[in-house]
Design a protein around this motif. Structure first.
Motif, PDB file in Angstrom:
ATOM      1  N   PHE A 172       0.813  -1.217   0.000  1.00 53.73           N
ATOM      2  CA  PHE A 172       0.000   0.000   0.000  1.00 53.73           C
ATOM      3  C   PHE A 172       0.855   1.280   0.000  1.00 53.73           C
ATOM      4  O   PHE A 172       0.332   2.367  -0.187  1.00 53.73           O
ATOM      5  CB  PHE A 172      -0.921   0.011   1.225  1.00 53.73           C
ATOM      6  CG  PHE A 172      -1.896  -1.143   1.252  1.00 53.73           C
ATOM      7  CD1 PHE A 172      -2.929  -1.217   0.330  1.00 53.73           C
ATOM      8  CD2 PHE A 172      -1.768  -2.149   2.189  1.00 53.73           C
ATOM      9  CE1 PHE A 172      -3.814  -2.279   0.336  1.00 53.73           C
ATOM     10  CE2 PHE A 172      -2.650  -3.216   2.217  1.00 53.73           C
ATOM     11  CZ  PHE A 172      -3.676  -3.286   1.288  1.00 53.73           C
ATOM     12  N   ILE A 173       2.151   1.157   0.221  1.00 50.17           N
ATOM     13  CA  ILE A 173       3.032   2.324   0.230  1.00 50.17           C
ATOM     14  C   ILE A 173       3.262   2.805  -1.198  1.00 50.17           C
ATOM     15  O   ILE A 173       3.576   2.013  -2.089  1.00 50.17           O
ATOM     16  CB  ILE A 173       4.379   1.989   0.907  1.00 50.17           C
ATOM     17  CG1 ILE A 173       4.160   1.668   2.387  1.00 50.17           C
ATOM     18  CG2 ILE A 173       5.358   3.156   0.768  1.00 50.17           C
ATOM     19  CD1 ILE A 173       5.415   1.243   3.120  1.00 50.17           C
ATOM     20  N   ARG A 174       3.144   4.105  -1.410  1.00 47.89           N
ATOM     21  CA  ARG A 174       3.231   4.671  -2.753  1.00 47.89           C
ATOM     22  C   ARG A 174       4.511   5.469  -3.007  1.00 47.89           C
ATOM     23  O   ARG A 174       4.824   5.798  -4.147  1.00 47.89           O
ATOM     24  CB  ARG A 174       2.017   5.562  -3.018  1.00 47.89           C
ATOM     25  CG  ARG A 174       0.696   4.801  -2.983  1.00 47.89           C
ATOM     26  CD  ARG A 174      -0.485   5.754  -2.959  1.00 47.89           C
ATOM     27  NE  ARG A 174      -1.751   5.032  -2.977  1.00 47.89           N
ATOM     28  CZ  ARG A 174      -2.337   4.531  -1.882  1.00 47.89           C
ATOM     29  NH1 ARG A 174      -1.737   4.682  -0.698  1.00 47.89           N
ATOM     30  NH2 ARG A 174      -3.482   3.881  -1.961  1.00 47.89           N
ATOM     31  N   HIS A 175       5.228   5.865  -1.956  1.00 46.46           N
ATOM     32  CA  HIS A 175       6.420   6.698  -2.122  1.00 46.46           C
ATOM     33  C   HIS A 175       7.643   6.007  -1.529  1.00 46.46           C
ATOM     34  O   HIS A 175       7.552   5.370  -0.480  1.00 46.46           O
ATOM     35  CB  HIS A 175       6.252   8.046  -1.412  1.00 46.46           C
ATOM     36  CG  HIS A 175       5.020   8.813  -1.800  1.00 46.46           C
ATOM     37  ND1 HIS A 175       4.949   9.591  -2.924  1.00 46.46           N
ATOM     38  CD2 HIS A 175       3.806   8.914  -1.185  1.00 46.46           C
ATOM     39  CE1 HIS A 175       3.742  10.150  -3.002  1.00 46.46           C
ATOM     40  NE2 HIS A 175       3.028   9.743  -1.964  1.00 46.46           N
ATOM     41  N   VAL A 176       8.787   6.145  -2.192  1.00 50.12           N
ATOM     42  CA  VAL A 176      10.060   5.683  -1.653  1.00 50.12           C
ATOM     43  C   VAL A 176      11.042   6.850  -1.688  1.00 50.12           C
ATOM     44  O   VAL A 176      11.305   7.419  -2.756  1.00 50.12           O
ATOM     45  CB  VAL A 176      10.636   4.491  -2.440  1.00 50.12           C
ATOM     46  CG1 VAL A 176      12.021   4.119  -1.904  1.00 50.12           C
ATOM     47  CG2 VAL A 176       9.706   3.287  -2.368  1.00 50.12           C
ATOM     48  N   ILE A 177      11.561   7.228  -0.523  1.00 54.15           N
ATOM     49  CA  ILE A 177      12.592   8.257  -0.420  1.00 54.15           C
ATOM     50  C   ILE A 177      13.722   7.670   0.426  1.00 54.15           C
ATOM     51  O   ILE A 177      13.583   7.541   1.645  1.00 54.15           O
ATOM     52  CB  ILE A 177      12.061   9.555   0.227  1.00 54.15           C
ATOM     53  CG1 ILE A 177      10.868  10.100  -0.555  1.00 54.15           C
ATOM     54  CG2 ILE A 177      13.173  10.595   0.299  1.00 54.15           C
ATOM     55  CD1 ILE A 177      10.239  11.346   0.086  1.00 54.15           C
ATOM     56  N   LEU A 353       7.119  16.970  -1.217  1.00 51.61           N
ATOM     57  CA  LEU A 353       5.903  16.278  -0.781  1.00 51.61           C
ATOM     58  C   LEU A 353       5.149  17.093   0.266  1.00 51.61           C
ATOM     59  O   LEU A 353       3.906  17.193   0.217  1.00 51.61           O
ATOM     60  CB  LEU A 353       6.282  14.899  -0.217  1.00 51.61           C
ATOM     61  CG  LEU A 353       5.135  13.966   0.168  1.00 51.61           C
ATOM     62  CD1 LEU A 353       4.177  13.755  -1.000  1.00 51.61           C
ATOM     63  CD2 LEU A 353       5.688  12.627   0.654  1.00 51.61           C
ATOM     64  N   LEU A 354       5.869  17.701   1.195  1.00 56.11           N
ATOM     65  CA  LEU A 354       5.226  18.522   2.226  1.00 56.11           C
ATOM     66  C   LEU A 354       4.541  19.737   1.606  1.00 56.11           C
ATOM     67  O   LEU A 354       3.443  20.127   2.023  1.00 56.11           O
ATOM     68  CB  LEU A 354       6.253  18.967   3.263  1.00 56.11           C
ATOM     69  CG  LEU A 354       6.826  17.857   4.152  1.00 56.11           C
ATOM     70  CD1 LEU A 354       8.010  18.377   4.965  1.00 56.11           C
ATOM     71  CD2 LEU A 354       5.756  17.314   5.097  1.00 56.11           C
ATOM     72  N   ARG A 355       5.158  20.337   0.583  1.00 58.06           N
ATOM     73  CA  ARG A 355       4.549  21.493  -0.080  1.00 58.06           C
ATOM     74  C   ARG A 355       3.237  21.110  -0.771  1.00 58.06           C
ATOM     75  O   ARG A 355       2.272  21.873  -0.769  1.00 58.06           O
ATOM     76  CB  ARG A 355       5.510  22.069  -1.118  1.00 58.06           C
ATOM     77  CG  ARG A 355       6.678  22.848  -0.543  1.00 58.06           C
ATOM     78  CD  ARG A 355       7.431  23.547  -1.667  1.00 58.06           C
ATOM     79  NE  ARG A 355       8.669  24.127  -1.206  1.00 58.06           N
ATOM     80  CZ  ARG A 355       8.773  25.255  -0.532  1.00 58.06           C
ATOM     81  NH1 ARG A 355       7.678  25.924  -0.214  1.00 58.06           N
ATOM     82  NH2 ARG A 355       9.959  25.717  -0.177  1.00 58.06           N
ATOM     83  N   LEU A 356       3.214  19.935  -1.365  1.00 58.51           N
ATOM     84  CA  LEU A 356       1.997  19.493  -2.040  1.00 58.51           C
ATOM     85  C   LEU A 356       0.842  19.310  -1.063  1.00 58.51           C
ATOM     86  O   LEU A 356      -0.327  19.525  -1.414  1.00 58.51           O
ATOM     87  CB  LEU A 356       2.261  18.166  -2.762  1.00 58.51           C
ATOM     88  CG  LEU A 356       3.118  18.227  -4.025  1.00 58.51           C
ATOM     89  CD1 LEU A 356       3.402  16.809  -4.530  1.00 58.51           C
ATOM     90  CD2 LEU A 356       2.433  19.046  -5.105  1.00 58.51           C
ATOM     91  N   LEU A 357       1.167  18.932   0.182  1.00 57.42           N
ATOM     92  CA  LEU A 357       0.123  18.664   1.173  1.00 57.42           C
ATOM     93  C   LEU A 357      -0.315  19.899   1.933  1.00 57.42           C
ATOM     94  O   LEU A 357      -1.467  19.984   2.377  1.00 57.42           O
ATOM     95  CB  LEU A 357       0.626  17.620   2.181  1.00 57.42           C
ATOM     96  CG  LEU A 357       0.881  16.212   1.652  1.00 57.42           C
ATOM     97  CD1 LEU A 357       1.438  15.346   2.763  1.00 57.42           C
ATOM     98  CD2 LEU A 357      -0.399  15.612   1.114  1.00 57.42           C
ATOM     99  N   ALA A 358       0.591  20.847   2.129  1.00 58.06           N
ATOM    100  CA  ALA A 358       0.297  21.996   2.987  1.00 58.06           C
ATOM    101  C   ALA A 358      -0.739  22.907   2.351  1.00 58.06           C
ATOM    102  O   ALA A 358      -0.697  23.176   1.148  1.00 58.06           O
ATOM    103  CB  ALA A 358       1.578  22.778   3.264  1.00 58.06           C
ATOM    104  N   PRO A 359      -1.689  23.406   3.152  1.00 61.66           N
ATOM    105  CA  PRO A 359      -2.668  24.368   2.618  1.00 61.66           C
ATOM    106  C   PRO A 359      -1.977  25.677   2.284  1.00 61.66           C
ATOM    107  O   PRO A 359      -0.959  26.042   2.853  1.00 61.66           O
ATOM    108  CB  PRO A 359      -3.655  24.540   3.786  1.00 61.66           C
ATOM    109  CG  PRO A 359      -2.848  24.214   5.008  1.00 61.66           C
ATOM    110  CD  PRO A 359      -1.892  23.144   4.589  1.00 61.66           C
TER     111      PRO A 359
END
Length: 366
Positions: A172-177, A353-359
């Motif tokens: 179910f994990i979609r990202h690998v960093i 990734l954090l920028r995409l999520l932050a309002p």
């Protein structure tokens, strides 16, 4: 490209990590990764606060908010039932209204109740931990955690694995960093090599790290063939043995110096989701000898190390200590790979990734 340091685009990031690096005390790779990411984001101008039981490391580019339940979590029972279980409740206690986005290195199953966007970092798989457990109790605890990891990743798209093997264990994990190494600290220094055959181990005496097992192999096999060999162990002190030294709570700079002095980094670990010391050794141009596990097979696949099973581990290390040309070949491979796991690249990925999520407000982040 990330907009480093731009006030107009800075994020207010809340980071959850039970522990942080503390000079003079034993900490592990997860704590160092949590610190490096928070510090890196802070250096880029973001407002970062880490919720933790540990104090703010000196010079860190972030604040620390004390986490509740420290007395209980430090107890024998608390250590066993918090992380993976009661920790899901613990992460609901801190006030998070001031943050734009959260980054958690701990339990996240109930975190959607905060109604804040968040990224969950999965530092390996409890399936692997269960498979390498040395007791029935730990196996059952980790098996239960694995079920929660599956559920958490299935319900939350922004779950990040630190390696491909971690994602393989949880479909179910979609990202690998991949984890990154601070190359300002960890970099090759060829002139620093010790004058006598020196081995380095970073881990713990017991459990899957198997420092105690390594001690026996060092005394019985390695030192029997290479009498002047030294083993430096970055872990809690164990039994006194000829040629063995212990180092507890070293700083990043001290650890890097040990890597650069070592002829080989040795690890008999039975399971690693990533294995930060492998990457740190490579960053310092130091060859690795490791037992095969998910992390060692992935990190060392492109060279710089040798995988050896239990039966041949000691003889492999001893042979390399006596084989200067063979060791030099591995050292060349390690130096070639010293930039493979760069912390700045890792921070780039998390920042995006954090920028995409932050309002956003008025088209820009506050």
């Amino acid at each position: 490209m990330p907009q480093h340091g731009l006030v107009a685009s800075r994020l207010r990031v809340g980071v959850f990590s039970y522990r942080l690096p503390v000079v003079g005390e034993k900490r592990g790779g997860i704590e160092r990764v949590a610190h490096d990411l928070a510090d890196g984001l802070g250096r880029r101008g973001h407002m970062v606060s880490v919720v933790s039981h540990d104090p703010r490391p000196e010079g860190a580019a972030y604040d620390v908010v004390p986490l509740q339940w420290r007395g209980f979590v430090d107890s024998w029972l608390g250590r066993r039932v918090t992380m993976g279980y009661l920790g899901n409740v613990l992460w609901l206690l801190p006030a998070v209204s001031a943050f734009d986005v959260l980054l958690t290195h701990g339990d996240s199953l109930l975190l959607p109740l905060t109604r804040k966007p968040f990224v969950r970092v999965m530092h390996g798989s409890a399936r692997g931990e269960a498979a390498s457990a040395t007791s029935v109790g730990r196996f059952l605890l980790q098996a239960g955690v694995y079920g929660q990891e599956l559920a958490g990743a299935a319900l939350h798209r922004e779950t990040v694995a630190v390696s491909e093997n971690t994602r393989h264990a949880n479909r179910f994990i979609r990202h690998v960093i991949p984890n990154g190494v601070d190359r300002r600290v960890f970099h090759p220094r060829a002139a620093a090599r010790a004058g006598c055959p020196m081995l380095l181990f970073v881990g713990a005496m017991s459990g899957r790290k198997r420092g105690g097992w390594l001690l026996d192999v060092f005394e019985r096999t390695i030192r029997a063939q290479v009498p002047d060999a030294e083993l430096h162990m970055v872990c809690a002190p164990g039994p006194e043995r000829p040629g063995v030294s212990y180092h507890v709570g070293v700083t990043g700079e001290e650890l890097a110096a040990l890597y650069c002095r070592a002829w080989l980094y040795v690890s008999p670990s039975t399971y690693e989701g990533f294995g930060l010391p492998y990457a740190e050794a490579l960053a310092c141009g130091t060859p690795v000898v490791a037992t095969p596990n998910a992390g060692s097979c992935e990190v060392l696949a492109a060279g710089g190390g040798i995988l050896a099973g239990d039966a041949e581990f000691g003889s492999t290390v001893a042979t390399l200590l006596k084989d200067s040309p063979g060791r030099e070949t591995l050292t060349h491979e390690a130096r070639r790979r010293c930039g493979d796991y760069d912390l700045e690249t890792t921070i780039d990925a998390y920042e995006s990734l954090l920028r995409l999520l932050a309002p956003s407000r008025n088209g820009i982040h506050a």
